[in-house]
Every structure is written in structure tokens, then in C-alpha cells.
Design an enzyme around this catalytic site. Structure first.
Site, short mmCIF file in Angstrom:
data_model
loop_
_atom_site.label_atom_id
_atom_site.label_comp_id
_atom_site.label_asym_id
_atom_site.label_seq_id
_atom_site.Cartn_x
_atom_site.Cartn_y
_atom_site.Cartn_z
N THR A 125 5.11 1.98 -4.86
CA THR A 125 4.03 2.55 -5.00
C THR A 125 4.56 3.90 -5.51
OG1 THR A 125 2.62 4.10 -3.60
CG2 THR A 125 4.77 3.14 -2.66
N ASP A 126 3.63 4.66 -6.18
CA ASP A 126 3.72 5.92 -6.80
C ASP A 126 4.21 6.96 -5.62
OD1 ASP A 126 1.24 6.35 -5.38
OD2 ASP A 126 0.61 7.34 -7.54
N GLU A 127 3.88 6.74 -4.44
CA GLU A 127 4.27 7.58 -3.35
C GLU A 127 5.45 8.00 -3.01
OE1 GLU A 127 1.79 7.58 0.18
OE2 GLU A 127 0.31 6.48 -0.74
N TYR A 149 5.98 6.20 5.49
CA TYR A 149 5.61 4.90 4.70
C TYR A 149 6.26 5.17 3.37
CZ TYR A 149 2.97 2.57 0.97
OH TYR A 149 2.60 1.73 0.32
N LYS A 153 9.33 2.70 1.57
CA LYS A 153 9.18 2.05 0.27
C LYS A 153 10.22 2.50 -0.60
CE LYS A 153 6.23 -0.38 -1.04
NZ LYS A 153 6.11 -1.89 -0.69
P1 NAD Z 1 -2.18 -4.79 2.96
O1 NAD Z 1 -1.59 -3.89 4.29
O2 NAD Z 1 -3.40 -4.80 2.84
O3 NAD Z 1 -1.21 -6.03 3.13
C1 NAD Z 1 -0.06 -6.33 3.71
C2 NAD Z 1 0.18 -7.80 3.80
O4 NAD Z 1 1.68 -8.03 4.30
C3 NAD Z 1 -0.56 -8.25 5.08
O5 NAD Z 1 -1.14 -9.48 4.66
C4 NAD Z 1 0.36 -8.20 6.19
O6 NAD Z 1 -0.19 -9.35 7.25
C5 NAD Z 1 1.65 -8.65 5.58
N1 NAD Z 1 2.76 -8.24 6.19
C6 NAD Z 1 2.87 -7.12 6.87
N2 NAD Z 1 4.29 -6.96 7.66
C7 NAD Z 1 4.75 -8.31 7.32
C8 NAD Z 1 6.02 -9.08 7.67
N3 NAD Z 1 6.86 -8.25 8.64
N4 NAD Z 1 6.15 -10.17 7.08
C9 NAD Z 1 5.31 -10.80 6.41
N5 NAD Z 1 4.25 -10.17 6.20
C10 NAD Z 1 3.81 -8.86 6.63
O7 NAD Z 1 -1.11 -3.82 1.93
P2 NAD Z 1 -1.64 -3.71 0.35
O8 NAD Z 1 -2.69 -2.74 0.07
O9 NAD Z 1 -2.15 -5.06 -0.17
O10 NAD Z 1 -0.36 -3.46 -0.35
C11 NAD Z 1 0.64 -4.73 -0.79
C12 NAD Z 1 1.77 -3.74 -1.24
O11 NAD Z 1 1.25 -3.07 -2.56
C13 NAD Z 1 2.70 -3.30 -0.45
O12 NAD Z 1 3.99 -3.38 -0.62
C14 NAD Z 1 2.30 -1.70 -0.66
O13 NAD Z 1 3.36 -0.74 -0.33
C15 NAD Z 1 1.86 -1.66 -2.30
N6 NAD Z 1 1.23 -0.77 -2.76
C16 NAD Z 1 -0.05 -0.67 -2.38
C17 NAD Z 1 -0.98 0.18 -2.88
C18 NAD Z 1 -2.37 0.52 -2.42
O14 NAD Z 1 -3.09 1.38 -2.96
N7 NAD Z 1 -2.94 -0.22 -1.31
C19 NAD Z 1 -0.55 1.17 -4.03
C20 NAD Z 1 0.61 0.64 -4.44
C21 NAD Z 1 1.41 0.10 -3.97
#
Ligand code: NAD
Length: 323
Positions: A125-127, A149, A153
Site C-alpha cells: 500500500t502507499d500508506e 497498519y 505493511k
Molecule cells: P480485505 O480486508 O478486504 O481482505 C483481506 C483478506 O485476507 C480477507 O479475505 C481475510 O479473511 C484474509 N485474511 C486476513 N488475515 C488472514 C490470515 N491470517 N490468513 C489468511 N487470510 C487472512 O482487504 P483488501 O482491501 O482486499 O486488501 C487486500 C490487500 O491489498 C491487503 O494486503 C492490503 O494491505 C492491500 N491494499 C489495500 C488497499 C485498499 O484500498 N483496500 C490499497 C492498497 C493495498
């Protein structure tokens, strides 16, 4: 070709898997996909087309090293989305973030190394860069994460890079801006506001709403991740930005407009502790190297999301009930 997708039952991971199975990524139309997901509060099998012949679902935790030893072997590529992902939750308690995002990523990297996995994309993430007053972050900018968070990351990014540098595991890292799209958990800003608007509730806007975020449609993010997987370089970081920078106030205004509501529906709430003021990403590298650019215009994407939540109340009402 076998691809293991961790966190594939979450918002972004499931979008990636749906497109993959629908043949939306050239060269991978026949790929066999395994989703490994712990199904935390954020994971939902309704997000996935379970029952499709090329999809296998394993419920499991990425910190479970024994399980990883049995699941990972036989996969060519790993796309690692699994994470605790909500900043507010990390402010209330960081332990699950350190456990899943740091230890889980390290356990997964170990398992991939042992199994001889060819490529590993670590979705970040950009964060991790912190907050920036002016200009934008390149991939070489310092990592100065502010929330637990973001710190978890950033730690996992460094761990992923170390497995490339130390062990020669082919790891590629992506750092993306804020995503929006269908199937996003109602705890996140866009779905929270949309579902409140659809049910007559009020919108809790942090502070004065001047925090700036850059927005990208989840499909554009997933296409970028896949391009990095297929065409990127080992050991490299790729920023992914949507190009639409908005204050939370402006985003709120757009959502009010899409739902024919006024500012009387907005309630200013105390700002999040340590709330980053501005994020801005320079994604010239992925554009120049891999020819990526966002395809979904923000206006179309946002109104599509409002329509999706309007058309799928059963999906999000069950999450609301569980909150
Ligand atoms: P989300 O919270 O919707 O989904 C996370 C998934 O991971 C869920 O299905 C959860 O059950 C699973 N999970 C959590 N802990 C786990 C574990 N210990 N073992 C196995 N599975 C596990 O998140 P998202 O928004 O889909 O984000 C997905 C990825 O993208 C993350 O790594 C996040 O940091 C990154 N990201 C998100 C954004 C955003 O805007 N949402 C932006 C940039 C990067």
C-alpha cells in the site's frame, strides 16, 4: 499454471480471482487457482465463484506453517493479498496486524522458498510512505509509516524484499493507493457512506474532511498486480496510483450527489489518531515499464459502485449485522 492467491475471499483478492477465472488476464485463461483465506470478519466466500472447475478454496491461516507446507507446493506463482487491512482497527489494537501482516508474510515467504515457487507478488500500500505535504512518492521514497497498519505493511514489504535479496526468491512488490469497487467491506469509507446513504443514516466524516487520498478502481489495481506478476522484474517495487486525488470532503460531496442527499446527512466526528493528511503516488514506473494505466474513469466507477450497493443489499446487510 497454478496460482495461489492468499486473501482471495477479501475485497481486492476476490476481484483478482473473479477476473482471472473469467479469462480477463491474457495468457492465464487456463490457470488453476487456489484461494487460501482464513475467512476473518473481512473474508467472505460469497465474493467468490465457488464451484468453478479451476478454483480450489482452502480455509486457512497464513501463520499456520504446517498448513502452508501442504498447500503451497505445486503452485508456480503466489499473489499475496491476505492482510489485516483496516487502519481504524489497527489503532484500536495492533496485535493481529503484526501477526498476520508481518509473521504471516514471513511464514508464507518461507513456504514459497521451500516449495520452489517461481514468482511472488506482495501486494502492499502507499500508506507505507506516511504522509506527504506536496509532490508525490516514488518507489525510492523513504518508508515512514504512521499507523500500526501501515507499519505492519512496511515491515512485510521489507521482509519480502529481504527474501529476494538474501535467498533469490523472485519477489515483486506493489504499492497501491486507496481502492474502491464492489464487494468492499462496509467498514471502509466508500461503502460505509454509500450504505448509510441508502438506509437513511448519517455519514461520520473525520475531522474537517481535508485529508487527501488518491482513488483507484479495484479492477485497475488488480490488472496492475497481474502485469507486475507477468511482466515485472524480481526485487522491484511498483507504485500504482489511480490519478484521482480528492479530499474526503469532496468525495463525500460526490457520494451525496449520487444519492440525491444533502450535507445535513454528514456528521463531523473526532479525527482518527495520527490521521495522515495527504497521500500522493508517482506511478510513472509501472506506466513506462509495463504500459499500465487506469481504465475506469472515477465518475463512472463511483456511480457503478453506488449502483452495486443499491442492487446487492443482502450482501452488505449481513456484514452490517455481524459488526
Ligand atoms: P480485505 O480486508 O478486504 O481482505 C483481506 C483478506 O485476507 C480477507 O479475505 C481475510 O479473511 C484474509 N485474511 C486476513 N488475515 C488472514 C490470515 N491470517 N490468513 C489468511 N487470510 C487472512 O482487504 P483488501 O482491501 O482486499 O486488501 C487486500 C490487500 O491489498 C491487503 O494486503 C492490503 O494491505 C492491500 N491494499 C489495500 C488497499 C485498499 O484500498 N483496500 C490499497 C492498497 C493495498
Amino acid at each position: 499454471m497454478r496460482i495461489l492467491v492468499t486473501g482471495g475471499a477479501g475485497f481486492i483478492g476476490s476481484a483478482y480471482v473473479r477476473t482471472l477465472l473469467d479469462g480477463g488476464y491474457p495468457g492465464c485463461a487456463e490457470a488453476e487457482v487456489t484461494v487460501l483465506d482464513a475467512l476473518t470478519y473481512a473474508g467472505n466466500t460469497d465474493n467468490l465463484p465457488l464451484g468453478r472447475p479451476r478454483l480450489d478454496f482452502v480455509r486457512g491461516d497464513i501463520t499456520d506453517t504446517e498448513l502452508l507446507r501442504s498447500v503451497v507446493p505445486g503452485h508456480d506463482w503466489v499473489v499475496h493479498f491476505a492482510a489485516e487491512s483496516h487502519v481504524d482497527r489497527s489503532v484500536r489494537g495492533a496485535a493481529a496486524f503484526a501477526r498476520t501482516n508481518v509473521l504471516g508474510t514471513q511464514s508464507l515467504l518461507d513456504a514459497c522458498l521451500a516449495a520452489g515457487v517461481d514468482r511472488f507478488v506482495h501486494v502492499s500500500t502507499d500508506e507505507v510512505y506516511g504522509s506527504i505535504d506536496r509532490g508525490s512518492w516514488t518507489e525510492d521514497s523513504l518508508l515512514l509509516p504512521n499507523s500500526p497498519y501501515a507499519a505492519s505493511k512496511a515491515s512485510s514489504d521489507l521482509m519480502a524484499r529481504a527474501y529476494w535479496r538474501t535467498h533469490g526468491l523472485d519477489v515483486r512488490i506493489t504499492r497501491c493507493s486507496n481502492n474502491y469497487g464492489p464487494y468492499q467491506h462496509v467498514e471502509k469509507l466508500v461503502p460505509l457512506f454509500v450504505t448509510r446513504l441508502l438506509t437513511g443514516g448519517t455519514l461520520p466524516l473525520y475531522g474537517d474532511g481535508t485529508n487527501v487520498r488518491e482513488w483507484i478502481h479495484v479492477e485497475d489495481h488488480c490488472r496492475a498486480v497481474h502485469l507486475v506478476l507477468t511482466g515485472g522484474r524480481a526485487g522491484e517495487v511498483y507504485n500504482i496510483g489511480g490519478g484521482t486525488a480528492l479530499t474526503n470532503r469532496r468525495l463525500t460531496e460526490l457520494l451525496l450527489g449520487l444519492c440525491d442527499a444533502g450535507w445535513d446527512r454528514v456528521r463531523h466526528v473526532e479525527d482518527r489518531k495520527g490521521h495522515d493528511l495527504r497521500y500522493a503516488i508517482d506511478d510513472a514506473k509501472i506506466r513506462a515499464e509495463l504500459g499500465w494505466r487506469p481504465r475506469v474513469s472515477f465518475e463512472e466507477g463511483l456511480s457503478g459502485v453506488v449502483e452495486w450497493y443499491r442492487a446487492n443489499p443482502a450482501w452488505w446487510k449481513s456484514l452490517e449485522a455481524a459488526r
